[in-house]
Design a protein around this motif. Structure first.
Motif, mmCIF file in Angstrom:
data_model
loop_
_atom_site.group_PDB
_atom_site.id
_atom_site.type_symbol
_atom_site.label_atom_id
_atom_site.label_comp_id
_atom_site.label_asym_id
_atom_site.label_seq_id
_atom_site.Cartn_x
_atom_site.Cartn_y
_atom_site.Cartn_z
ATOM 1 N N ASN A 223 0.858 -1.187 0.000
ATOM 2 C CA ASN A 223 0.000 0.000 0.000
ATOM 3 C C ASN A 223 0.892 1.234 0.000
ATOM 4 O O ASN A 223 1.539 1.536 1.004
ATOM 5 N N LEU A 226 0.433 6.530 1.338
ATOM 6 C CA LEU A 226 -0.427 6.523 2.521
ATOM 7 C C LEU A 226 -0.367 7.860 3.241
ATOM 8 O O LEU A 226 0.603 8.603 3.139
ATOM 9 N N ASP A 230 -4.171 6.628 7.849
ATOM 10 C CA ASP A 230 -4.579 5.366 7.221
ATOM 11 C C ASP A 230 -3.955 4.197 7.977
ATOM 12 O O ASP A 230 -3.108 3.461 7.459
ATOM 13 N N ARG A 233 -4.322 0.375 6.485
ATOM 14 C CA ARG A 233 -3.467 0.012 5.349
ATOM 15 C C ARG A 233 -1.992 -0.005 5.762
ATOM 16 O O ARG A 233 -1.202 -0.773 5.208
ATOM 17 N N GLU A 236 -1.483 -3.368 7.276
ATOM 18 C CA GLU A 236 -1.350 -4.398 6.235
ATOM 19 C C GLU A 236 0.088 -4.462 5.722
ATOM 20 O O GLU A 236 0.644 -5.549 5.526
ATOM 21 N N ASN A 237 0.689 -3.299 5.498
ATOM 22 C CA ASN A 237 2.082 -3.267 5.046
ATOM 23 C C ASN A 237 3.015 -3.895 6.077
ATOM 24 O O ASN A 237 3.959 -4.616 5.734
ATOM 25 N N SER A 605 -9.376 -8.019 -1.502
ATOM 26 C CA SER A 605 -7.927 -7.838 -1.345
ATOM 27 C C SER A 605 -7.160 -8.048 -2.644
ATOM 28 O O SER A 605 -6.127 -7.415 -2.869
#
Length: 670
Positions: A223, A226, A230, A233, A236-237, A605
């Motif tokens: 992602n 950013l 955020d 996300r 997620e990284n 996703s």
């Protein structure tokens, strides 16, 4: 790796042991000192264990880990036996406190130092910068450290010079990355928190991993662009980065996305150093430098080089080069005390520098008697061949082992000076190197944080200790450590190692129920490649399935058919048209079904427009890299490589689906 350096305050009181005379005072220190914070010691999880009375030995290891004590089970079992006053295999709260204190003192002799260090005004998350006085590693020098106390634990520290070097190294390494923009906006090495803040969104970590091991992460899975708000996300990284770091062999047992997003210094630095170390040593091998054979000793073969750690290889290289000079000093055996006077470095730079270097690299620094000034002059010589690598004179004079290791590794990578005569250059395909399968298994083992670190499967597993530790992770209390040799007598070494290996075979048969036909303890001891790989594969499979069994809270082992049934139910519930028949299915090689399953676990996703449908080997490889990256991004601890999917390797495909199933179960729990 918990931190770069453990802080030790020489002025603090150091209890030598937990005996009748001082045990009462020591127990009081549990709450009065910062060995354990009160809310940690009194946590519901800890106290609940003692509500019904004594606790079983099998619970002690987990509880100690919760309190920040990392100890191997075989080591713990010996201690427990001594503290089991009733010989009933259980432990009272008082006995547990005694064990904790003994291990705390043993594992961290300076653990009482926290009593003399106060957090700054404004809360526990502030840094205190102080000076570390003389200790075993730094002799008469001192180092500035940054300390941090987390809300529920003891202080941790990071050496300032190591943070500064790391920031500068990353600025150089990733200078041309368009997304990080480090040329225009470099990490400020003077700012104590700048490095940690730049890691918070996970992008820098992902990029650094790809520098260390190219094509580990598909950048399409990161992602990018950013903003600070955020958080999801960014998380997620971080999940992608941590699971990818695990895949390349980093120890990430106690590192989680929230640790990095909260900029916990010692954990961020621990992860960064592991990745950088892999980057620094990735090409110190026969494939990239065939001339390493010049470092072989009498009676050794090229395969013996695979058994050496990068540190051992670099030390051999340094001494090989010094023998080509007029250096009269002692042989270099470490990257700390032996290099502090800069003499070895000065001769090393002189011999490896290209002959046409202008101005030439000389020996003039040796005329200077002041060690700090000599170190600066030596580094100026290194600058002539652009190999200073952000090292300071203080780093040399103090003998900082990590930074000096980095300095030497960079020298080797830039100027190995190991040219072979043409007739000695090996033919293509002849070079001995680690296979893909061996590397995958080695990375899997190292990621679990076991000791010692595995450099070469066959030599490092031959004493049985790593294998037995793995058994205890898969199925706690499998191993009776009282029967295992942890150290070896030179005269009886072979017998003792064989005994361990025989136990490894016995436990594999029962209770682990591995298929051990034709495998004996001698095969492990002698490094039989085929049979050792077969055993390690079964360990990896059992480990993966044991995680599934724990998540499912099942009393029966998870079978292949259970994974297949789960996958198909998941695909059906998400209205996917693909379905899984078995792990030998060649159609899995295009990664389409794997991506469907990832999208079923976490809807939306997968960006299907990024998948390639031409069916060419290149298209399949791109899809596989994307699938593995996305699997790791949603929390799957995948060790398989893209090649494993493209080649439809049954064993590794099983682990991919099992890891996805575990990820789905974790999602369901949260």
């Amino acid at each position: 790796m918990a931190s770069f350096t453990n802080y030790r305050n020489p002025n603090s009181t150091r209890p030598s042991q937990t005996n009748d005379e001082n045990s009462k005072d020591l127990k009081a220190n549990i709450r009065e000192s910062r060995w354990i914070q009160p809310d940690q010691w009194e946590s519901a999880e800890i106290q609940e264990k003692f509500e019904k009375g004594n606790i079983a030995f099998s619970d002690v290891h987990t509880m100690l880990q919760q309190l920040g004590i990392k100890v191997q089970k075989f080591e713990l079992n010996e201690i427990l036996e001594k503290h089991d006053r009733n010989k009933d295999g259980h432990m009272s709260k008082e006995e547990f406190e005694d064990v904790y204190l003994q291990l705390r003192i043993k594992k961290d002799p300076g653990s009482t130092w926290g009593r003399s260090v106060k957090p700054t005004a404004g809360g526990l998350d502030r840094f205190v910068t102080t000076r570390r006085d003389a200790d075993d590693d730094l002799d008469s020098t001192s180092s500035v450290v940054e300390q941090k106390q987390e809300a529920s634990g003891p202080y941790h520290s990071v050496l300032v010079e190591e943070r500064v070097w790391t920031a500068n190294w990353i600025n150089q390494l990733l200078a041309d990355d368009a997304h990080l923009n480090l040329r225009a906006n470099p990490i400020d090495s003077k700012d104590a928190q700048a490095l940690y803040k730049r890691c918070q969104d996970g992008i820098l970590l992902c990029k650094l991993i790809n520098i260390a091991v190219p094509k580990t992460i598909d950048e399409r899975a990161i992602n990018l662009n950013l903003n600070k708000q955020d958080i999801f996300r960014q998380s997620e990284n971080l999940e992608l980065a941590i699971n990818s770091a695990r895949g390349i062999g980093c120890k990430v047992v106690n590192i989680h996305p929230e640790n990095i997003s909260k900029a916990v210094p010692h954990l961020v630095m621990g992860l960064l150093w592991q990745i950088i170390r892999i980057q620094l040593t990735s090409e110190i091998n026969l494939k990239h430098v065939p001339g390493l054979v010049l470092l072989l000793r009498d009676g050794e073969t090229a395969e013996d080089l695979l058994k050496l750690s990068p540190e051992e290889l670099l030390l051999r290289w340094v001494n090989y080069q010094l023998r080509r000079t007029e250096y009269k000093g002692k042989q270099v055996s470490n990257f700390s005390n032996d290099i502090k006077d800069s003499e070895a470095y000065t001769y090393l730079l002189h011999i490896i520098a290209p002959a046409n270097t202008k101005p030439p690299v000389g020996l003039s620094p040796l005329k200077e008697n002041d060690l700090r000034r000599r170190a600066e002059l030596m580094l100026q010589e290194a600058d002539k061949i652009k190999a200073r690598a952000h090292i300071t004179p203080e780093d040399v004079v103090k003998g900082n082992p990590r930074l000096n290791f980095a300095f030497v590794a960079n020298l080797f990578n830039t100027y190995p000076a190991l040219d072979l005569p043409t007739e000695q250059v090996p033919e293509p395909g002849v070079v001995i190197e680690e296979t893909r399968e061996e590397k995958t298994y080695r990375n899997f083992i190292n990621s679990l944080g076991l000791e010692p670190h595995v450099n070469y499967l066959y030599s490092d597993l031959c004493d049985g200790l790593i294998i037995l530790q793995l058994y205890d992770i898969i199925r706690p209390t499998t191993v009776d450590w009282s029967k295992i040799y942890k150290t070896f007598n030179a005269i009886k070494e072979r017998f003792q190692k064989l005994s361990n290996c025989n136990f490894a075979v016995d436990y594999a048969k029962e209770p682990l129920r591995f298929k051990m036909t034709g495998i004996g303890g001698a095969d492990i001891l002698e490094g039989n490649k085929t049979l050792t790989l077969g055993l390690v594969w079964q360990i990896m499979r059992a480990y993966t399935l044991s995680i599934l069994q724990k998540l499912a809270k099942s009393s029966t082992p998870i079978a292949d058919k259970d994974i297949i049934n789960w996958a198909n139910e998941k695909l059906k519930s998400a209205n996917k048209t693909t379905f899984l028949t078995n792990f030998q299915d060649q159609s899995l090689s295009d990664s389409m079904l794997i991506c469907d399953l990832i999208d079923a676990i976490k809807p939306g996703s997968i960006q299907y427009n990024l998948l390639k449908t031409s069916g060419t080997p290149e298209a399949k490889m791109d899809n596989a890299l994307y699938a593995i990256s996305m699997a790791r991004k949603i929390g799957a601890r995948v060790y398989a490589l893209p090649d494993d999917i493209v080649e439809a390797k049954q064993k590794m495909l099983l682990t991919v689906f099992a890891c996805l199933m575990a990820s789905d179960m974790n999602v369901g729990k949260n």
